[in-house]
Write a protein that holds these residues in place. Structure first.
Motif, PDB file in Angstrom:
ATOM      1  N   PRO A  19       0.841  -1.195   0.000  1.00  0.00           N
ATOM      2  CA  PRO A  19       0.000   0.000   0.000  1.00  0.00           C
ATOM      3  C   PRO A  19       0.878   1.249   0.000  1.00  0.00           C
ATOM      4  CG  PRO A  19      -0.816  -1.612   1.578  1.00  0.00           C
ATOM      5  CD  PRO A  19       0.515  -2.117   1.099  1.00  0.00           C
ATOM      6  N   VAL A  20       0.389   2.320  -0.609  1.00  0.00           N
ATOM      7  CA  VAL A  20       1.275   3.461  -0.877  1.00  0.00           C
ATOM      8  C   VAL A  20       1.845   4.087   0.393  1.00  0.00           C
ATOM      9  CG1 VAL A  20       0.258   3.970  -3.112  1.00  0.00           C
ATOM     10  CG2 VAL A  20      -0.705   5.023  -1.067  1.00  0.00           C
ATOM     11  N   GLY A  75       3.319   7.013  -7.005  1.00  0.00           N
ATOM     12  CA  GLY A  75       4.672   6.566  -6.685  1.00  0.00           C
ATOM     13  C   GLY A  75       5.800   7.281  -7.370  1.00  0.00           C
ATOM     14  N   GLY A  76       6.071   8.539  -7.013  1.00  0.00           N
ATOM     15  CA  GLY A  76       7.267   9.192  -7.485  1.00  0.00           C
ATOM     16  C   GLY A  76       7.044  10.480  -8.237  1.00  0.00           C
ATOM     17  N   GLY A  77       5.803  10.860  -8.516  1.00  0.00           N
ATOM     18  CA  GLY A  77       5.561  12.102  -9.239  1.00  0.00           C
ATOM     19  C   GLY A  77       5.664  13.332  -8.373  1.00  0.00           C
ATOM     20  N   ALA A 131      -0.215   9.229  -2.508  1.00  0.00           N
ATOM     21  CA  ALA A 131      -0.020   8.203  -3.524  1.00  0.00           C
ATOM     22  C   ALA A 131       1.064   8.581  -4.517  1.00  0.00           C
ATOM     23  CB  ALA A 131      -1.334   7.951  -4.271  1.00  0.00           C
ATOM     24  N   ALA A 132       1.297   9.873  -4.683  1.00  0.00           N
ATOM     25  CA  ALA A 132       2.260  10.332  -5.682  1.00  0.00           C
ATOM     26  C   ALA A 132       3.668  10.509  -5.124  1.00  0.00           C
ATOM     27  CB  ALA A 132       1.789  11.651  -6.293  1.00  0.00           C
ATOM     28  N   LEU A 133       3.810  10.525  -3.812  1.00  0.00           N
ATOM     29  CA  LEU A 133       5.131  10.706  -3.222  1.00  0.00           C
ATOM     30  C   LEU A 133       6.023   9.496  -3.483  1.00  0.00           C
ATOM     31  CD1 LEU A 133       4.129  12.222   0.227  1.00  0.00           C
ATOM     32  CD2 LEU A 133       5.350  13.411  -1.599  1.00  0.00           C
ATOM     33  N   ASP A 134       7.322   9.741  -3.581  1.00  0.00           N
ATOM     34  CA  ASP A 134       8.256   8.629  -3.653  1.00  0.00           C
ATOM     35  C   ASP A 134       8.328   7.961  -2.289  1.00  0.00           C
ATOM     36  OD1 ASP A 134       9.652  10.480  -2.165  1.00  0.00           O
ATOM     37  OD2 ASP A 134      11.336  10.657  -3.541  1.00  0.00           O
TER      38      ASP A 134
END
Length: 332
Positions: A19-20, A75-77, A131-134
């Motif tokens: 999970p993120v 995941g990473g944006g 959800a977008a964080l690395d």
């Protein structure tokens, strides 16, 4: 309803990935929390994660904010924008989050620094940007929000009512009167994907949610109760279903304000009428795997948060519920 039954179809699956908010590239260095000399030596090179009272921090997006809504990037944006430290020693109220690539990260309460050019509109919380964080940013912000929330509500000793003060780099508080020790609280909750052993999954909607928005069922663990027993009780209380073959899937911190979501899947009979709990569940229904896949393919909420005409809206990517539904939908 005391013990889970293990008789079922035997269907099993695992999450497609963590999970993120379970992703983390942060090394939790517990010995460092009590090593004042190391803390002071590393303070000039350390970085600060500044979190406001609403759980927001400054987030940078690669190529600008996403056009398809906050859930459009996974995941990473996005990256946390941290601040440099000031002074010679860790500031009062700072919490040591851990280390990443040799850099110590601390969390503090604060507001946008307008003099430094920080745009308040770029301050986002975990629900919007998690959800977008690395993996570094996800681990840092999830921990920062959880521990700072605990400090906000732990100003007085739960045993004698005297004021408490932080120590151990923010991971411990002790009271003035008798030195009682208190540590960050985590409240466990179960979240369960109920299926029929074949191709249908049970979804429900809370009364406060907009029409068409559904998720899997969840509830808090009571004192003296096992996780599995909580699954049986909560599902029966909320929709009247009796589940069996309870199996563990995974877990995710949910610091709103201090929960840990422990995920399971279980089987129930879809021919038994559902009885939504008055005041807790507005609607409950069985959905086919094909219908779930179609809803997932539609994407997520619009950036403006406006409801659209889709009959089935699912949890955002930051929730473990979304990971569970995507993993079940991927089964053949």
């Amino acid at each position: 309803m005391s013990e889970p039954c293990t008789i079922g179809s035997g269907i099993d699956f695992t999450l497609l990935g963590p999970p993120v908010l379970s992703r983390s590239a942060v090394e939790r260095d517990e010995p460092l929390r009590t090593n004042t000399e190391r803390q002071i030596a590393g303070w000039p090179q350390a970085r600060l994660v500044v979190v406001d009272a609403r759980g927001r921090t400054l987030v940078d997006w690669e190529g600008g904010p996403p056009q398809g809504g906050w859930d459009a990037v996974t995941g990473g944006g996005a990256r946390l924008r941290t601040r440099p430290t000031t002074g010679d020693t860790p500031s009062d109220g700072a919490v040591l989050l851990g280390e990443g690539a040799g850099i110590a990260y601390w969390a503090v309460r604060g507001e946008p620094d307008l003099a430094a050019g920080e745009d308040p509109g770029e301050w986002l919380d975990l629900r919007m940007a998690g959800a977008a964080l690395d993996s570094l940013g996800a681990g840092l912000l999830t921990t920062a929000v959880a521990v700072l929330n605990w400090h906000d509500t732990a100003q007085f000793c739960s045993r004698d009512g005297s004021p408490t003060h932080p120590s151990n780099a923010g991971w411990h508080r002790h009271c003035e009167a008798h030195g009682h020790e208190e540590y960050p609280r985590t409240d466990p909750a179960v979240i369960c994907l109920v299926h029929d052993g074949r191709d249908r999954v049970l979804l429900a909607r809370q009364p406060t949610w907009p029409e068409g928005r559904y998720s899997v069922l969840a509830g808090f663990v009571e004192a003296g109760e096992s996780l599995e027993a909580c699954v049986l009780r909560e599902i029966h209380e909320e929709v009247g279903a009796t589940v069996r073959d309870v199996r563990y899937l995974g877990s995710q911190a949910w610091p709103f304000p201090r929960s840990l979501m422990v995920g399971f899947h279980a089987e129930a009979d879809p021919d038994v009428p559902l009885v939504p709990a008055d005041g807790e569940i507005a609607e409950a229904m069985w959905v086919t795997r094909a219908e779930l896949r179609a809803a997932l393919e539609h994407g997520d909420w619009a950036a403006d948060g406006q409801q659209d005409a889709r009959p089935l809206l699912l949890p955002g990517r930051v929730s473990i519920a979304r990971s569970m539904l995507e993993s079940w939908a991927a089964l053949d």
